[in-house]
Motif scaffolding. Structure first.
Motif, mmCIF file in Angstrom:
data_model
loop_
_atom_site.group_PDB
_atom_site.id
_atom_site.type_symbol
_atom_site.label_atom_id
_atom_site.label_comp_id
_atom_site.label_asym_id
_atom_site.label_seq_id
_atom_site.Cartn_x
_atom_site.Cartn_y
_atom_site.Cartn_z
ATOM 1 N N ASN A 126 107.635 66.942 82.677
ATOM 2 C CA ASN A 126 108.774 67.489 81.935
ATOM 3 C C ASN A 126 108.411 68.016 80.555
ATOM 4 O OD1 ASN A 126 110.712 67.147 83.881
ATOM 5 N ND2 ASN A 126 111.119 65.014 83.315
ATOM 6 N N GLU A 127 107.084 68.102 80.273
ATOM 7 C CA GLU A 127 106.674 68.470 78.915
ATOM 8 C C GLU A 127 107.267 69.792 78.434
ATOM 9 O OE1 GLU A 127 102.420 68.266 77.828
ATOM 10 O OE2 GLU A 127 102.341 66.606 79.277
ATOM 11 N N TYR A 128 107.518 70.697 79.362
ATOM 12 C CA TYR A 128 107.958 72.035 78.952
ATOM 13 C C TYR A 128 109.428 72.293 79.299
ATOM 14 C CZ TYR A 128 103.011 72.721 78.120
ATOM 15 O OH TYR A 128 101.731 72.583 77.654
ATOM 16 N N LEU A 168 97.172 67.117 83.430
ATOM 17 C CA LEU A 168 96.223 68.116 82.919
ATOM 18 C C LEU A 168 96.234 69.374 83.772
ATOM 19 C CD1 LEU A 168 93.242 65.756 82.065
ATOM 20 C CD2 LEU A 168 94.558 67.111 80.422
ATOM 21 N N ILE A 169 96.333 69.196 85.086
ATOM 22 C CA ILE A 169 96.327 70.363 85.992
ATOM 23 C C ILE A 169 97.602 71.192 85.764
ATOM 24 C CG2 ILE A 169 96.302 71.104 88.408
ATOM 25 C CD1 ILE A 169 94.895 68.353 89.022
ATOM 26 N N ASN A 170 98.715 70.495 85.572
ATOM 27 C CA ASN A 170 99.995 71.202 85.398
ATOM 28 C C ASN A 170 100.119 71.872 84.027
ATOM 29 O OD1 ASN A 170 100.941 70.592 87.956
ATOM 30 N ND2 ASN A 170 101.857 68.645 87.316
ATOM 31 N N LYS A 263 95.602 78.283 86.650
ATOM 32 C CA LYS A 263 95.424 77.242 85.630
ATOM 33 C C LYS A 263 94.969 75.941 86.309
ATOM 34 C CE LYS A 263 100.096 75.291 85.847
ATOM 35 N NZ LYS A 263 101.337 74.944 85.178
ATOM 36 N N THR A 264 95.124 75.884 87.635
ATOM 37 C CA THR A 264 94.761 74.648 88.356
ATOM 38 C C THR A 264 93.292 74.640 88.785
ATOM 39 O OG1 THR A 264 95.373 75.492 90.528
ATOM 40 C CG2 THR A 264 97.116 74.462 89.265
ATOM 41 N N GLY A 457 99.895 70.345 90.459
ATOM 42 C CA GLY A 457 98.675 69.527 90.454
ATOM 43 C C GLY A 457 98.899 68.234 91.226
ATOM 44 N N SER A 458 98.014 67.943 92.187
ATOM 45 C CA SER A 458 98.216 66.766 93.042
ATOM 46 C C SER A 458 97.438 65.548 92.544
ATOM 47 C CB SER A 458 97.755 67.088 94.467
ATOM 48 O OG SER A 458 96.362 67.404 94.436
#
Ligand code: BES
Ligand code: ZN
Ligand code: ZN
Length: 477
Positions: A126-128, A168-170, A263-264, A457-458
């Motif tokens: 939910n960071e963004y 990090l992946i997301n 980005k992943t 990102g999994s």
């Protein structure tokens, strides 16, 4: 992360119970509703208890006002339990407290499977989001007389590693420039010693593959070496993760659709970081070296051109005919550096080839190795961790496909067998050290949300790497 504990059933907002072969497999001593009535209801609702089936039943007067029946199918295994638990925490976020007896099934480490699935299913990125969907869920209690802390703690460490990797992946590429993500590596754990090579040190050391890919980017590259060296450890494993924080393809540019998820392309490095952190948290007695080369693959004015030749850390040269096959360039340096320490095993993990995703689909990682013993160790580790990996052959005869007219090799093979020719190139950088290559181009990123997995990102690979380290670890003295 939500809190997960074990104990008696006190009041909770929801009780989750398993159903196998159409029968409620385990309820709690404190709460024995009229099972006959429930089973009549199950028949009426055609609830057979097959995998993934769920049914809410109102249970007024009980310690929880509602009960959720979860089908586990005829035969349950650890992965089935993780998925069932993940489905619960992903879909029952409106309840604040959940109690469950899902782990009361007859398999080893059922509690750790339920705990891990619960944590992974409770994930949110939910960071963004300015206005994220509210999550009421704060705690899950595994209803039990026995103390399940050991199993729960093990899963907590692994879950934290997977969540770290997913986050990090997301994260968008512009918030994870190589220097930024290198700092994340430095902050992982006090037990992990970290060396970061900046752009000058990369040039001086001779990490020519990383330098070559970085040429088109404004943000400088970083080579990160993480070392976990607990007392009493005699064996060493090295993990090398592809850390392309954005893959535009470089001058061999990708079409827009192919770039959307790039980005992943650092999911391999993220898996190494998550695993290192979990291994340190678990205090496993094995030396672990994590190597993560980080750069963007961009198209700036000084970008690497098709036809350029780079020299990797071990001195071998590679003619770059397609700048989108950049992962093998940075892994060449990472692998050559890893084998310098003479580890017992090197495992690299990378979102390396679209070809591997075509071959195995979005859910299965490809494993390629020359050494059967090393391959079996990693395949078994993946299996026990619940991550799907399938071995593809290392075909010596395909080596001719990567012969270059002017350098030691070229960076692409022919039209066919792209996952294998990529592995052939990597094998040039590991010498005689036992080595296993994991291509996670498919499962590194989830295309859709299901059970404990969320689109994006999994964190795939963290659990396998931890399990590999476990297999090589010794009993604490
Ligand atoms: N990062 C990609 C591979 C990839 C593709 C990962 C799709 C996840 C989903 C990699 O750098 C790449 O572009 N590889 C090329 C290699 C080719 C040019 C030999 C590919 O697979 O097309
Ligand atoms: Zn690429
Ligand atoms: Zn890539």
């Amino acid at each position: 992360m939500i809190s997960i504990t074990s104990g008696a059933l006190e009041s909770a907002d929801l009780l989750v119970v398993p159903v196998m072969s159409g029968r409620v497999a385990a309820c709690s001593d404190e709460f024995t509703p009229d099972l006959d009535a429930i089973e009549t209801l199950l028949d009426a609702k055609d609830f057979t208890g097959k995998k993934g089936q769920t049914l809410f039943v109102s249970t007024p007067g009980g310690p929880t006002p509602e009960m959720l029946l979860v089908g586990l199918g005829e035969e349950v295994d650890a992965e089935g339990l993780r998925r069932a638990a993940g489905t619960v925490t992903r879909t029952c976020r409106r309840y604040e407290t959940v109690a469950t007896t899902l782990h009361h099934v007859d398999i080893d480490d059922a509690a750790s499977a339920v705990a891990l699935g619960s944590w992974l299913g409770a994930y949110a990125f939910n960071e963004y989001k300015s206005d994220p969907k509210p999550i009421a869920l704060t705690s899950v209690v595994l209803v039990d007389d026995e103390d399940l802390d050991d199993q729960i703690d093990t899963s907590a460490a692994i879950a934290r590693g997977v969540v770290l990797a997913r986050d990090l992946i997301n994260r968008p590429a512009w918030d994870k420039a190589p220097a930024v993500i290198a700092q994340v590596c430095e902050d992982l754990s006090d037990e992990i010693e970290v060396t970061v090579y900046d752009e000058d040190q990369i040039a001086e050391a001779g990490f020519g593959g990383l330098q070559a890919v970085n040429l088109g980017a404004d943000n400088p590259a970083r080579m990160v070496v993480m070392r976990y060296s607990p007392e009493g450890a005699t064996r060493t494993v090295a993990f090398v993760g592809k850390g392309i924080v954005f893959d535009s393809g470089g001058l061999s540019i990708k079409p827009a659709a192919g770039m959307e998820t790039m980005k992943t392309d650092m999911a391999g490095a993220a898996a190494v970081m998550g695993a290192m952190q979990a291994i340190a948290d678990l205090a496993l007695v094995v030396n672990v070296i994590g190597i993560t080369p980080f750069t963007e693959n961009m198209t700036g004015g000084s970008a690497l051109r098709p036809g350029d030749v780079m020299r990797a850390y071990n001195g071998k040269t590679m003619e770059v005919l397609n700048t989108d096959a950049e992962g093998r360039l940075v892994l060449a340096d990472g692998l050559a550096l890893a084998v310098e320490d003479e580890p017992d095993l090197v495992v690299d993990i990378a979102t390396l080839t679209g070809a591997c995703k075509v071959a195995l689909g979005p859910l299965v990682g490809g494993l390629i190795a020359k050494d059967d013993e090393a391959a079996d160790l990693v395949l078994n580790a993946a299996e026990s961790a619940g991550e799907a990996m399938w071995r593809l052959p290392f075909v010596e005869d395909y080596r001719s496909m990567v012969e270059s007219d002017i350098a030691d090799m070229k960076n692409i093979g022919g039209r066919w067998g792209g996952a294998i020719t990529a592995a052939i190139i990597l094998s040039e950088f590991v010498g005689d050290t036992p080595w296993v290559h994991l291509d996670i181009a498919g499962p590194g990123r989830a295309d859709k949300t299901e059970h404990y997995v969320f689109k994006g990102g999994s964190g795939f690979g963290v659990r396998t790497l931890v399990s590999v380290a476990e297999a090589l670890s010794e009993e604490p003295s």
